[in-house]
Structures are given as C-alpha cells and as structure tokens.
Motif scaffolding. Structure first.
Motif, mmCIF file in Angstrom:
data_model
loop_
_atom_site.group_PDB
_atom_site.id
_atom_site.type_symbol
_atom_site.label_atom_id
_atom_site.label_comp_id
_atom_site.label_asym_id
_atom_site.label_seq_id
_atom_site.Cartn_x
_atom_site.Cartn_y
_atom_site.Cartn_z
ATOM 1 N N MET A 57 8.390 12.606 -10.664
ATOM 2 C CA MET A 57 9.431 12.094 -11.537
ATOM 3 C C MET A 57 10.128 13.235 -12.268
ATOM 4 O O MET A 57 11.339 13.321 -12.267
ATOM 5 N N THR A 58 9.343 14.131 -12.869
ATOM 6 C CA THR A 58 9.925 15.237 -13.610
ATOM 7 C C THR A 58 10.712 16.150 -12.681
ATOM 8 O O THR A 58 11.795 16.598 -13.024
ATOM 9 N N GLY A 59 10.162 16.401 -11.491
ATOM 10 C CA GLY A 59 10.851 17.243 -10.523
ATOM 11 C C GLY A 59 12.199 16.658 -10.139
ATOM 12 O O GLY A 59 13.175 17.375 -9.970
ATOM 13 N N ASN A 60 12.246 15.344 -10.018
ATOM 14 C CA ASN A 60 13.486 14.673 -9.654
ATOM 15 C C ASN A 60 14.539 14.845 -10.747
ATOM 16 O O ASN A 60 15.703 15.089 -10.457
ATOM 17 N N ILE A 61 14.135 14.727 -11.989
ATOM 18 C CA ILE A 61 15.059 14.893 -13.116
ATOM 19 C C ILE A 61 15.577 16.324 -13.155
ATOM 20 O O ILE A 61 16.774 16.561 -13.323
ATOM 21 N N VAL A 62 14.680 17.267 -12.987
ATOM 22 C CA VAL A 62 15.060 18.679 -13.001
ATOM 23 C C VAL A 62 16.001 18.983 -11.841
ATOM 24 O O VAL A 62 17.044 19.620 -12.015
ATOM 25 N N ALA A 63 15.645 18.514 -10.660
ATOM 26 C CA ALA A 63 16.478 18.760 -9.481
ATOM 27 C C ALA A 63 17.860 18.140 -9.658
ATOM 28 O O ALA A 63 18.873 18.744 -9.289
ATOM 29 N N ARG A 64 17.914 16.956 -10.227
ATOM 30 C CA ARG A 64 19.205 16.285 -10.445
ATOM 31 C C ARG A 64 20.071 17.103 -11.408
ATOM 32 O O ARG A 64 21.267 17.265 -11.190
ATOM 33 N N ARG A 65 19.462 17.643 -12.451
ATOM 34 C CA ARG A 65 20.228 18.450 -13.413
ATOM 35 C C ARG A 65 20.794 19.701 -12.759
ATOM 36 O O ARG A 65 21.954 20.056 -12.978
ATOM 37 N N TYR A 66 19.976 20.367 -11.966
ATOM 38 C CA TYR A 66 20.453 21.575 -11.294
ATOM 39 C C TYR A 66 21.536 21.242 -10.266
ATOM 40 O O TYR A 66 22.524 21.968 -10.142
ATOM 41 N N GLU A 92 14.939 19.363 -2.860
ATOM 42 C CA GLU A 92 15.392 18.175 -3.579
ATOM 43 C C GLU A 92 16.785 18.390 -4.173
ATOM 44 O O GLU A 92 17.627 17.497 -4.138
ATOM 45 N N VAL A 93 17.031 19.585 -4.696
ATOM 46 C CA VAL A 93 18.353 19.905 -5.242
ATOM 47 C C VAL A 93 19.407 19.787 -4.144
ATOM 48 O O VAL A 93 20.482 19.217 -4.355
ATOM 49 N N SER A 94 19.087 20.283 -2.967
ATOM 50 C CA SER A 94 20.018 20.222 -1.845
ATOM 51 C C SER A 94 20.342 18.778 -1.465
ATOM 52 O O SER A 94 21.506 18.429 -1.241
ATOM 53 N N ALA A 95 19.329 17.935 -1.403
ATOM 54 C CA ALA A 95 19.550 16.525 -1.054
ATOM 55 C C ALA A 95 20.391 15.821 -2.121
ATOM 56 O O ALA A 95 21.310 15.056 -1.798
ATOM 57 N N LEU A 96 20.104 16.089 -3.380
ATOM 58 C CA LEU A 96 20.868 15.465 -4.462
ATOM 59 C C LEU A 96 22.300 15.993 -4.509
ATOM 60 O O LEU A 96 23.237 15.248 -4.798
ATOM 61 N N TYR A 97 22.470 17.269 -4.213
ATOM 62 C CA TYR A 97 23.816 17.849 -4.157
ATOM 63 C C TYR A 97 24.619 17.171 -3.049
ATOM 64 O O TYR A 97 25.790 16.851 -3.228
ATOM 65 N N ARG A 98 23.986 16.941 -1.904
ATOM 66 C CA ARG A 98 24.650 16.261 -0.785
ATOM 67 C C ARG A 98 25.100 14.864 -1.218
ATOM 68 O O ARG A 98 26.195 14.423 -0.898
ATOM 69 N N THR A 99 24.267 14.174 -1.980
ATOM 70 C CA THR A 99 24.619 12.843 -2.478
ATOM 71 C C THR A 99 25.831 12.914 -3.404
ATOM 72 O O THR A 99 26.756 12.101 -3.295
ATOM 73 N N LEU A 100 25.836 13.892 -4.302
ATOM 74 C CA LEU A 100 26.974 14.064 -5.215
ATOM 75 C C LEU A 100 28.254 14.375 -4.440
ATOM 76 O O LEU A 100 29.326 13.841 -4.748
ATOM 77 N N LEU A 101 28.137 15.230 -3.444
ATOM 78 C CA LEU A 101 29.294 15.602 -2.633
ATOM 79 C C LEU A 101 29.822 14.395 -1.856
ATOM 80 O O LEU A 101 31.034 14.173 -1.795
ATOM 81 N N ASP A 102 28.914 13.619 -1.292
ATOM 82 C CA ASP A 102 29.325 12.420 -0.556
ATOM 83 C C ASP A 102 30.052 11.438 -1.472
ATOM 84 O O ASP A 102 31.071 10.860 -1.092
#
Length: 183
Positions: free
Chosen positions: A1-10, A95-105
């Motif tokens: 959970m914490t990793g997800n929050i951190v990754a999302r912020r980055y 995780e940052v890469s996957a979340l970045y892809r989501t933001l870009l999409d």
C-alpha cells in the motif's frame, strides 16, 4: 500500500515535469521509463542491487548512469532516476512506470484492453473489431488479442477494470445454474 502511494506520487511528479517540458515530452519520458523498467525486469540481479540498502546511493547512481548510457535515456529521466536512487526508491521504478503509463493514457484519451477469443482472428478481423470498439467508446483503443480455447466460442473483452464475458463457456455456466435452480 505504501509503495503504491509513493510510486503514484513519483509518477505524478515526473508527468507534471514532462507536461511542462513540451508536447512530446510525456510520451518520450514514458518510453524511457518503460525501457529502464524492462531492463530491471530482465535483470533480477540489477533490481537486487538497487533494492539493497547496504549499497550506497552513489554506487547505485553510477550503475544507473551506466545502464542509462547503454539504453540512451533522456537527461530528465536520468535525473529522475537519480533522485529515486538518492531517496532509496529505485525498487519502485516498475510500479512508477506502470502508473506513469496510466497517467499518459488518460491524458491522451487512450484505453488499453485485451480481447480473448477461442481461436486466432485474422488481422483484418482484429482491425474491424478494434475500429468498432473505438467508435463505441469514443477513445483510442490499444487492444491486445489472446487465444483461449477453453472459452469454447464468443469473446471476453477486458478494458480497464471492466470485463465483458460473451463467451460460450459463460453462457453455458449461466444455463447450468438456471437448470440447477429449476428455472
């Protein structure tokens, strides 16, 4: 959970920087981030080095610069990854890469999905299906196709968090349940 929050912020921070850098920058940074993430996925030992708290940030950054030089990352992405190394967050890159892809999409109005069929479809048929789905959704669709003979017939469409199961297997299961209940 914490990793997800951190990754999302980055991921959000890099995306915000990319939007300020120009129109093409978000996609370019995304490609670089995905390239680095794929290197990490392909090399578990490298991921272990970046995850090891005993190894100093300077050593991690020198390894990072070597990898970045080989795959030709943009300076901003290298700086971003160096920041992650300083903060001991490089293991979050996948995780940052996957979340970045989501933001870009989301920013580009792109939806990603998968269409599963019982047998392989011809390329022309795949294109027809993709065009119809894009027309219905009003968005660009990046669709991957898979074959699963266990669905017997029909299709299973997965787009985002939604699943449309129009397979013969699902219909037979529904019929089976109705017969059990005596309907």
């Amino acid at each position: 959970m914490t990793g997800n929050i951190v990754a999302r912020r980055y991921a959000k921070a890099l995306f915000a920087l990319a939007k300020k850098a120009g129109k093409k920058a978000p996609a370019e940074y995304g490609k670089d981030l995905e390239a680095f993430a794929s290197v990490l996925e392909g090399s578990p030992d490298l991921l272990k080095v970046f995850a090891n708290p005993i190894i100093s940030a300077d050593v991690k950054k020198s390894v990072l610069s070597g990898v970045a030089g080989k795959i030709g990352l943009k300076p901003m992405v290298i700086n971003f990854l160096s920041l992650l190394a300083d903060k001991d967050r490089l293991p979050c890159v996948l995780e940052v890469s996957a979340l970045y892809r989501t933001l870009l999409d989301e920013a580009e109005g792109v939806m990603r999905g998968q269409l599963v069929t019982a047998f392989a479809l011809a390329d022309a048929r795949q294109d027809q299906i993709k065009v119809k789905l894009e027309k219905q959704s009003g968005k660009k669709l990046v669709l991957s196709f898979a074959v699963d003979p266990s669905i017997i017939g029909g299709v299973v469409l997965k787009v985002g968090d939604k699943v449309l199961d129009a397979s013969l297997r699902a219909q037979l299961e529904i019929l089976k349940e109705q017969i059990k209940r005596g309907e």
